[in-house]
Write a protein that holds these residues in place. Structure first.
Motif, PDB file in Angstrom:
ATOM      1  N   THR A  71       0.734  -1.257  -0.096  1.00 22.10           N
ATOM      2  CA  THR A  71      -0.025   0.053   0.000  1.00 22.10           C
ATOM      3  C   THR A  71       0.882   1.369   0.044  1.00 22.10           C
ATOM      4  N   THR A  80      -1.704   8.715 -10.498  1.00 20.84           N
ATOM      5  CA  THR A  80      -1.099   7.405 -10.717  1.00 20.84           C
ATOM      6  C   THR A  80      -0.139   7.062  -9.673  1.00 20.84           C
ATOM      7  N   LEU A  97       0.079   0.308  -9.399  1.00 23.78           N
ATOM      8  CA  LEU A  97      -0.839   0.302  -8.200  1.00 23.78           C
ATOM      9  C   LEU A  97      -2.093   0.752  -8.544  1.00 23.78           C
ATOM     10  N   GLY A  98      -3.166   0.280  -7.793  1.00 27.16           N
ATOM     11  CA  GLY A  98      -4.466   0.492  -8.233  1.00 27.16           C
ATOM     12  C   GLY A  98      -5.023   1.378  -7.102  1.00 27.16           C
ATOM     13  N   MET A  99      -5.857   2.526  -7.285  1.00 29.81           N
ATOM     14  CA  MET A  99      -6.742   3.157  -6.311  1.00 29.81           C
ATOM     15  C   MET A  99      -7.705   2.280  -5.882  1.00 29.81           C
ATOM     16  N   ALA A 103      -8.213   8.403  -3.833  1.00 31.05           N
ATOM     17  CA  ALA A 103      -6.890   9.032  -4.616  1.00 31.05           C
ATOM     18  C   ALA A 103      -5.555   8.890  -3.660  1.00 31.05           C
ATOM     19  N   TYR A 105      -4.945   6.380  -1.427  1.00 26.81           N
ATOM     20  CA  TYR A 105      -4.528   5.011  -0.924  1.00 26.81           C
ATOM     21  C   TYR A 105      -4.608   4.430  -2.112  1.00 26.81           C
ATOM     22  N   TRP A 106      -3.304   3.556  -2.697  1.00 24.62           N
ATOM     23  CA  TRP A 106      -3.005   2.930  -3.746  1.00 24.62           C
ATOM     24  C   TRP A 106      -2.405   1.401  -3.481  1.00 24.62           C
ATOM     25  N   LYS A 107      -3.129   0.417  -4.009  1.00 30.05           N
ATOM     26  CA  LYS A 107      -2.680  -0.831  -3.270  1.00 30.05           C
ATOM     27  C   LYS A 107      -2.437  -1.897  -4.659  1.00 30.05           C
ATOM     28  N   SER A 108      -1.447  -2.931  -4.311  1.00 36.89           N
ATOM     29  CA  SER A 108      -1.331  -4.003  -5.324  1.00 36.89           C
ATOM     30  C   SER A 108      -0.525  -5.152  -4.610  1.00 36.89           C
ATOM     31  N   ALA A 129       5.208   8.414  -8.411  1.00 38.43           N
ATOM     32  CA  ALA A 129       3.780   8.870  -8.165  1.00 38.43           C
ATOM     33  C   ALA A 129       3.648  10.178  -8.825  1.00 38.43           C
TER      34      ALA A 129
END
Length: 145
Positions: A71, A80, A97-99, A103, A105-108, A129
């Motif tokens: 995260t 992005t 990473l996906g939201m 916007a 928090y981005w996770k994968s 970023a």
């Protein structure tokens, strides 16, 4: 009142409005230009134990891994985010990473924990970023404590 004063009073509001629109367009154009900023680690980075903060001015990014999900949490909303895991022999694995909720928090799902266990206590990460034409980049080494 003479005719020149009347004309000036008639034209002034249009000039004010035109100046406001032109300045707004100029500022928006300047904001869209590509800029690159370097994110620096604040102390030792330990992504596995949720202790990795990267800073550039007022902008901060917190990176952590929880059960194989990495995260990125930022102080400003991102457009992005991309995380790169670098192996000992400099092979790079890209994780866009996906939201999730917002916007901020981005996770994968990543192989970060697996990389940490095979490479020992130290490994290299890269982060890009994007925020409205600005790229915040970082390459840092994270350590498990």
């Amino acid at each position: 009142m003479n005719k020149h004063t009347k004309l000036a009073l008639l034209v002034a509001p249009f000039l004010i409005l035109g100046g406001y629109i032109a300045s707004d367009l100029y500022i928006e154009n300047q904001a869209e230009k590509k800029r690159v900023f370097q994110l620096e680690p604040s102390g030792n980075c330990d992504v596995i134990n949720k202790s990795c903060i990267l800073k550039s001015g007022e902008f901060e990014v917190n990176i952590y891994d929880e059960k194989g999900i990495t995260t990125v949490n930022s102080t400003f909303p991102l457009d992005t985010a991309t995380l790169f895991l670098v192996s000992k022999n400099e092979e790079v694995t890209v994780y866009p990473l996906g939201m999730i909720d917002s916007a901020y928090y981005w996770k994968s799902a990543t192989a970060l924990r697996q990389l940490a266990s095979t490479q020992g206590a130290q490994y290299k990460l890269r982060l890009i970023a994007n925020i409205k034409g600005g790229q915040y980049i970082s390459e840092f080494t994270t350590r498990t404590m």
